[in-house]
Design an enzyme around this catalytic site. Structure first.
Site, PDB file in Angstrom:
ATOM      1  CG  ASP A 103      -1.724   1.187   1.428  1.00  0.00           C
ATOM      2  OD1 ASP A 103      -1.913   1.939   0.454  1.00  0.00           O
ATOM      3  OD2 ASP A 103      -2.206   1.408   2.553  1.00  0.00           O
ATOM      4  CG  ASP A 285      -3.643   4.713  -1.868  1.00  0.00           C
ATOM      5  OD1 ASP A 285      -2.810   3.843  -1.546  1.00  0.00           O
ATOM      6  OD2 ASP A 285      -4.699   4.898  -1.252  1.00  0.00           O
TER       7      ASP A 285
END
Length: 394
Positions: A103, A285
Site C-alpha cells: 500500500d 495510492d
C-alpha cells in the site's frame, strides 16, 4: 487493510526537487520483480473501501543479501476482479509466509500474531518460534473510517521480499483485528508510503531498510497491476522496473511527500474530447481500489460519462462500455488514459453497474488501482518523484 474506491481531496503539492529521470537501461537492469496471480473468488465492498480511503487521508482535508541478488520482482495475486492485490512475504527464521497487501498510501507493516483471538483463518506469526525475533513491546493501533481496526505491539525480525532479507525490520504484531479485516483475503499490510506517517514515530519502513542496508542498487520500485480481464496478476519490482511492461517513454513527475504520501499535480482531466477540469492535486495510492475525485470534478466527470450519483460516494454507470468515453489525465505534460471499459467497476444483481470512480469530502484526488492498472508507475523515494508510462499492450 486499506484499499478503497476513488476519493478526492485537496492536497497542496509543492515539489522542491526534481532530479533527472533514471535511464531505462539503468533502472531496468537493477530491478527484481515479484509477480501477482489471480484469485477470482472474493466478495467486494466498494462502500467500505471508500470509507477507508477517506479515513486514511482525512488529515489532509481542509550486506544482507542472497548471492548476488540486489533487486527483486514479487508476483501479486489479483483478488476480487481487481478489488485488491497481495503477495507472499516471508517473516522470521525459519521463515513463515504471509499474504500482504502493498500500500503506497500508508507506511506500517502489520500482521497477526499468537496473542490475537480475533484472527481465525489468518496466518499467525509466533515470535517464540523465530530465532531472529527481538522484543520491542511498544503498542500501536490503527483505526479506519468504516470502524475497522487493528492493534498490537512492536517487535523486530527478518523480513524477506523475494529473496532480499531485511534484517531487524520493525514489525507490528496484531493482537486484535476487527471484522472487516477478519473477512479479508489478506493477513496484513505492508506500507510503501513515507516513514513520517508510520503509526509509531521513528520506525523505518521496509523500503527505508532496503535502501539503508544496500539491498537494492537504486531507491526505486516499479508497480504493474494486471487486469482480471487480461488474466489478472501483477508485479512489484524493487530496485528497478520492468521495461517490458511500459509503452513509450517514462514521464518524470515531482512528488510532494510533506504529508507522507505520494502527492502529485494533475495538469488537466478530460472525458473523451471534452475538458473536465484544469489543475488539481492527487495522491497515487496502490491501496485504493478506485479513482476518487474531488466532489466538483467527480460531478463533472459523471455528467460527461452519463453516470448517476448514488449519494454515498459512488456512481451508477452504463454497463455498455461503448457508451462511455475514456478519461485522459494530463500529468507532467503527458497523457495517461483510463479506458471507458475500466470505468465499469462492478455489476449489481439488478443489472446496473457501479462506476470505477467516486468522490468523498476530500479535496484532492486519489489515483487508485483503476488508474494504476492502466499506467505503470516507478516510485523513487529519495528524490522524491514518480515516473509514469502507459502499460504496454493496452
Amino acid at each position: 487493510m486499506k484499499i478503497s474506491a476513488c476519493i478526492v481531496a485537496a492536497l497542496m503539492v509543492v515539489a522542491s526537487v526534481q532530479a533527472a529521470p533514471l535511464s531505462e537501461a539503468e533502472a531496468h537492469s537493477n530491478g527484481w520483480t515479484v509477480p501477482l496471480e489471480n484469485n477470482p473468488s472474493f466478495d467486494r465492498n466498494v462502500s467500505r473501501q471508500s470509507l477507508r480511503a477517506w479515513a486514511k487521508f482525512r488529515k489532509l482535508a481542509s550486506g544482507n543479501r542472497i548471492g548476488r541478488i540486489n533487486a527483486v520482482t514479487l508476483p501479486f495475486i489479483d483478488v476480487g476482479h481487481d478489488y485488491e492485490y497481495y503477495t507472499s512475504v516471508q517473516i522470521g527464521t525459519p521463515p513463515k509466509t504471509f499474504k500482504l497487501n502493498f500500500d503506497t498510501g500508508s507506511s506500517d507493516l502489520w500482521f497477526p500474531y499468537t496473542a490475537c483471538k480475533t484472527c481465525k483463518g489468518k496466518t499467525i506469526y509466533n515470535p517464540t518460534k523465530s530465532s531472529t525475533y527481538k522484543k520491542d513491546g511498544r503498542p500501536w493501533s490503527i483505526r479506519y473510517g468504516d470502524g475497522s481496526t487493528s492493534k498490537g505491539i512492536l517487535g523486530t525480525d527478518t523480513v524477506s521480499l523475494g529473496g532480499l532479507n531485511i534484517i531487524g525490520q520493525t514489525i507490528e504484531m496484531a493482537n486484535e483485528i476487527s471484522t472487516g479485516f477478519q473477512k479479508d483475503e489478506i493477513d496484513g499490510l505492508l506500507g510503501l508510503g513515507f516513514n513520517s506517517i508510520c503509526t509509531v514515530a521513528g520506525i523505518k519502513t521496509p523500503v527505508d531498510n532496503l535502501i539503508s542496508q544496500k539491498l537494492i542498487n537504486s531507491p526505486i520500485y516499479g508497480v504493474f497491476l494486471g487486469k482480471a480481464a487480461n488474466g489478472g496478476g501483477g508485479a512489484y519490482t524493487f530496485g528497478g522496473y520492468d521495461k517490458s511492461k511500459i509503452s513509450g517513454k517514462l514521464t518524470t513527475v515531482p512528488v510532494d511527500n510533506s504529508q507522507g504520501f505520494w502527492g502529485i499535480t494533475v495538469d488537466s482531466l478530460s472525458a473523451g474530447s471534452k475538458s473536465v477540469t484544469k489543475k488539481f492535486q492527487a495522491i497515487v495510492d496502490t491501496g485504493t481500489t478506485l479513482c476518487l475525485l474531488p466532489n466538483d470534478v467527480a460531478a463533472t466527470v459523471a455528467k460527461q460519462v452519463g453516470a448517476t450519483d448514488n449519494n454515498d460516494g459512488s456512481y451508477t454507470i452504463s454497463c455498455d462500455s461503448s457508451k462511455i468515453p475514456d478519461l485522459h489525465f494530463t500529468i507532467g505534460g503527458a497523457n495517461f488514459k483510463v479506458p471507458g471499459a475500466d470505468l465499469i467497476f462492478d455489476k449489481n444483481n439488478d443489472g446496473t453497474c457501479i462506476a470505477g470512480f467516486g468522490y468523498s469530502s476530500l479535496n484532492f484526488a486519489i489515483l487508485g488501482d483503476v488508474f494504476i492498472k492502466n499506467n505503470y508507475v516507478v516510485f523513487n523515494q529519495q528524490v522524491p518523484q514518480i515516473q509514469l508510462a502507459p502499460i504496454a499492450g493496452l
